[in-house]
Enzyme design. Structure first.
Site, PDB file in Angstrom:
ATOM      1  CE  LYS A 138      -7.716  -5.018  -5.012  1.00 63.84           C
ATOM      2  NZ  LYS A 138      -7.684  -5.358  -6.473  1.00 63.84           N
ATOM      3  CE1 TYR A 223     -12.902  -4.838  -4.378  1.00 63.16           C
ATOM      4  CE2 TYR A 223     -11.469  -6.369  -5.543  1.00 63.16           C
ATOM      5  CZ  TYR A 223     -11.961  -5.093  -5.361  1.00 63.16           C
ATOM      6  OH  TYR A 223     -11.511  -4.062  -6.151  1.00 63.16           O
TER       7      TYR A 223
HETATM    8  P1  NAD Z   1      -2.475  -1.964 -15.048  1.00 64.17           P
HETATM    9  O1  NAD Z   1      -1.486  -2.985 -15.489  1.00 64.17           O
HETATM   10  O2  NAD Z   1      -3.609  -1.645 -15.966  1.00 64.17           O
HETATM   11  O3  NAD Z   1      -1.730  -0.594 -14.719  1.00 64.17           O
HETATM   12  C1  NAD Z   1      -0.573  -0.561 -13.931  1.00 64.17           C
HETATM   13  C2  NAD Z   1       0.211   0.694 -14.259  1.00 64.17           C
HETATM   14  O4  NAD Z   1       1.416   0.708 -13.500  1.00 64.17           O
HETATM   15  C3  NAD Z   1       0.605   0.778 -15.738  1.00 64.17           C
HETATM   16  O5  NAD Z   1       0.361   2.071 -16.224  1.00 64.17           O
HETATM   17  C4  NAD Z   1       2.103   0.490 -15.727  1.00 64.17           C
HETATM   18  O6  NAD Z   1       2.785   1.156 -16.759  1.00 64.17           O
HETATM   19  C5  NAD Z   1       2.496   1.055 -14.366  1.00 64.17           C
HETATM   20  N1  NAD Z   1       3.747   0.515 -13.851  1.00 64.17           N
HETATM   21  C6  NAD Z   1       4.656   1.242 -13.181  1.00 64.17           C
HETATM   22  N2  NAD Z   1       5.721   0.502 -12.872  1.00 64.17           N
HETATM   23  C7  NAD Z   1       5.492  -0.732 -13.354  1.00 64.17           C
HETATM   24  C8  NAD Z   1       6.247  -1.941 -13.351  1.00 64.17           C
HETATM   25  N3  NAD Z   1       7.455  -2.012 -12.751  1.00 64.17           N
HETATM   26  N4  NAD Z   1       5.691  -3.020 -13.928  1.00 64.17           N
HETATM   27  C9  NAD Z   1       4.486  -2.976 -14.496  1.00 64.17           C
HETATM   28  N5  NAD Z   1       3.721  -1.846 -14.540  1.00 64.17           N
HETATM   29  C10 NAD Z   1       4.237  -0.732 -13.974  1.00 64.17           C
HETATM   30  O7  NAD Z   1      -3.015  -2.443 -13.629  1.00 64.17           O
HETATM   31  P2  NAD Z   1      -4.313  -1.905 -12.898  1.00 64.17           P
HETATM   32  O8  NAD Z   1      -5.444  -2.809 -13.197  1.00 64.17           O
HETATM   33  O9  NAD Z   1      -4.465  -0.456 -13.170  1.00 64.17           O
HETATM   34  O10 NAD Z   1      -3.921  -2.173 -11.362  1.00 64.17           O
HETATM   35  C11 NAD Z   1      -3.107  -1.264 -10.641  1.00 64.17           C
HETATM   36  C12 NAD Z   1      -3.438  -1.371  -9.146  1.00 64.17           C
HETATM   37  O11 NAD Z   1      -4.798  -1.006  -8.962  1.00 64.17           O
HETATM   38  C13 NAD Z   1      -3.286  -2.767  -8.543  1.00 64.17           C
HETATM   39  O12 NAD Z   1      -2.788  -2.678  -7.248  1.00 64.17           O
HETATM   40  C14 NAD Z   1      -4.701  -3.308  -8.525  1.00 64.17           C
HETATM   41  O13 NAD Z   1      -4.939  -4.250  -7.476  1.00 64.17           O
HETATM   42  C15 NAD Z   1      -5.502  -2.042  -8.276  1.00 64.17           C
HETATM   43  N6  NAD Z   1      -6.874  -2.115  -8.833  1.00 64.17           N
HETATM   44  C16 NAD Z   1      -7.901  -1.781  -8.035  1.00 64.17           C
HETATM   45  C17 NAD Z   1      -9.199  -1.836  -8.504  1.00 64.17           C
HETATM   46  C18 NAD Z   1     -10.354  -1.428  -7.628  1.00 64.17           C
HETATM   47  O14 NAD Z   1     -11.491  -1.619  -8.026  1.00 64.17           O
HETATM   48  N7  NAD Z   1     -10.110  -0.848  -6.485  1.00 64.17           N
HETATM   49  C19 NAD Z   1      -9.428  -2.260  -9.812  1.00 64.17           C
HETATM   50  C20 NAD Z   1      -8.343  -2.590 -10.612  1.00 64.17           C
HETATM   51  C21 NAD Z   1      -7.058  -2.510 -10.114  1.00 64.17           C
END
Ligand code: NAD
Length: 372
Positions: A138, A223
């Site tokens: 999401k 949420y």
């Molecule tokens: P994060 O920054 O920790 O991780 C993102 C990942 O994507 C990194 O490994 C990064 O290297 C990679 N990536 C690939 N292409 C990229 C680019 N062009 N620019 C930047 N990063 C790039 O973020 P996250 O917290 O893991 O969030 C990722 C997704 O998961 C988001 O859509 C967020 O909304 C979702 N999320 C959901 C929950 C949940 O509880 N459902 C919790 C956290 C995050």
């Protein structure tokens, strides 16, 4: 007549074990690994090995019906670490340039897209074109038009699209939904959703419109949007919204800091919600009906979720959300199981239509009608 051969060519190796599906049971989810289980397992590649991807991978270690079998990442050193930690073979490792080749990999059934929001659209469409089921975090996209294109692409490719709505499988949440459906709260009158935290590093992708698609609304406000629908049990028909921006240096044009929004439901209930990147301790749902109420606080964090109703405290046990989610999603994909609250692309699309309407209401200052 090629129909049988065509059918056999279309189904995955895991689905061929269908006669064993009788041992696939929801009550086993989250229990210690059962060696006796030999049925089908959903083989998943995670795309995006960041904070949340890491959490999902760890939770999947105790899944019964889902297994991490592949990775897609732009960082070779992360791939090496994950390979040794999770025993992932070289042939199941991809980068963002070559992951379309996953089409030829019979050891991967689904790809879980866990990258920055604005990338979900093109990545899910590529996954669908490669003939693999897509699970997408999401918000599923950054607007409803993109969400619709993702739904259409997955339909066209005959693959499933599921959104990472982990709360749809959370036991206390499900108990409130059960009570509401059985009339224990009476006619539903009001929902309040408070979703927010104070965001740190101003340079992170979550504060970059190009990658996040917006601000707090995309990340955390969603949420309350999604929660209002599963708590009230209806889809809203109108929205009004107001934005407050106290720090325009940190929250640039198109990146919302704080938005309050109100939703109206066909049965007469109203919702009042807050989405923010500038206040802590905001993770609370409250549902009020003619005969009773339900309260969750925390309501959507990683848990344990806490809650009570007019009848007393909710005591359903905590299980790691992502473990239940992935086991249940395996059941949906492999067995056609129907979740209590849908987690499909259409469900995500409805939320994106509400997000679009909230931004439109902020810009116009007017009530926006919704048709979901
Ligand atoms: P994060 O920054 O920790 O991780 C993102 C990942 O994507 C990194 O490994 C990064 O290297 C990679 N990536 C690939 N292409 C990229 C680019 N062009 N620019 C930047 N990063 C790039 O973020 P996250 O917290 O893991 O969030 C990722 C997704 O998961 C988001 O859509 C967020 O909304 C979702 N999320 C959901 C929950 C949940 O509880 N459902 C919790 C956290 C995050």
């Amino acid at each position: 007549m090629n129909s049988r051969r065509d059918f056999l060519q279309k189904i995955t190796a895991s689905a061929l074990a269908l006669p064993l599906l009788s041992s696939f049971k929801s009550e086993n989810i989250g229990q210690p690994y059962d060696r006796a289980y030999e049925g089908p397992v959903l083989r998943v590649a995670i795309m995006g090995l960041g904070g949340y991807g890491t959490r999902v991978a760890e939770a999947m270690q105790t899944c019964k019906y889902a297994k991490l079998t592949g990775v897609i990442s732009g960082t070779p050193s992360k791939i090496k670490d994950w390979q040794s930690k999770y025993g992932i073979p070289e042939k199941n490792c991809y980068n963002y340039e070559n992951f379309d080749n996953i089409k030829n990999n019979p050891d991967i059934d689904a790809v879980y897209v866990i990258t920055p929001n604005a990338l979900h659209h093109s990545q899910v469409i590529r996954v669908a074109k490669a003939g693999k089921h897509a699970i997408c975090e999401k918000p599923m996209s950054v607007n409803a038009r993109e969400a619709q294109e993702m739904v259409d692409a997955c339909k066209k490719a005959n693959v499933k699209l599921l959104i990472g709505y982990r709360m749809h499988f959370e036991p206390k949440t499900l108990e409130i939904i059960r009570m509401r459906k059985s009339g224990e709260f009476g006619k539903i009158l009001f929902f309040q959703g408070l979703s927010g935290f104070t965001i740190g590093d101003p340079n992170q992708w979550r504060l970059n419109k190009q990658l996040a698609g917006g601000g707090a609304m995309m990340d955390i406000g969603i949420y309350s949007i999604n929660g209002s629908r599963y708590m009230v049990g209806e889809d809203p028909i109108w929205v009004t919204a107001q934005e407050t921006k106290n720090n325009p240096q940190k929250f640039k044009e198109g990146v919302d800091e704080t938005i309050q929004f109100q939703l109206g439901f066909p049965g007469g209930a109203v919702a009042s919600c807050l989405s923010t990147y500038s206040m802590n301790s905001l993770d609370r749902f409250f549902l009020d009906g003619e005969k009773g109420y339900a309260e969750l606080q925390p309501s959507t964090g990683y848990g344990p979720i806490k809650g009570r109703t007019h009848l007393g405290e909710l005591t359903q046990p905590h299980t790691t959300h992502q473990t239940i989610q992935m086991d249940e999603m395996a059941g949906i994909i492999l067995q056609g199981k129907q979740p209590v609250v849908p987690v499909d692309g259409e469900e995500g699309l409805k939320d994106m239509k509400i997000v679009d309407a909230i931004y439109q209401a902020v810009a116009s200052g007017k009530k926006v009608d919704l048709k979901l």
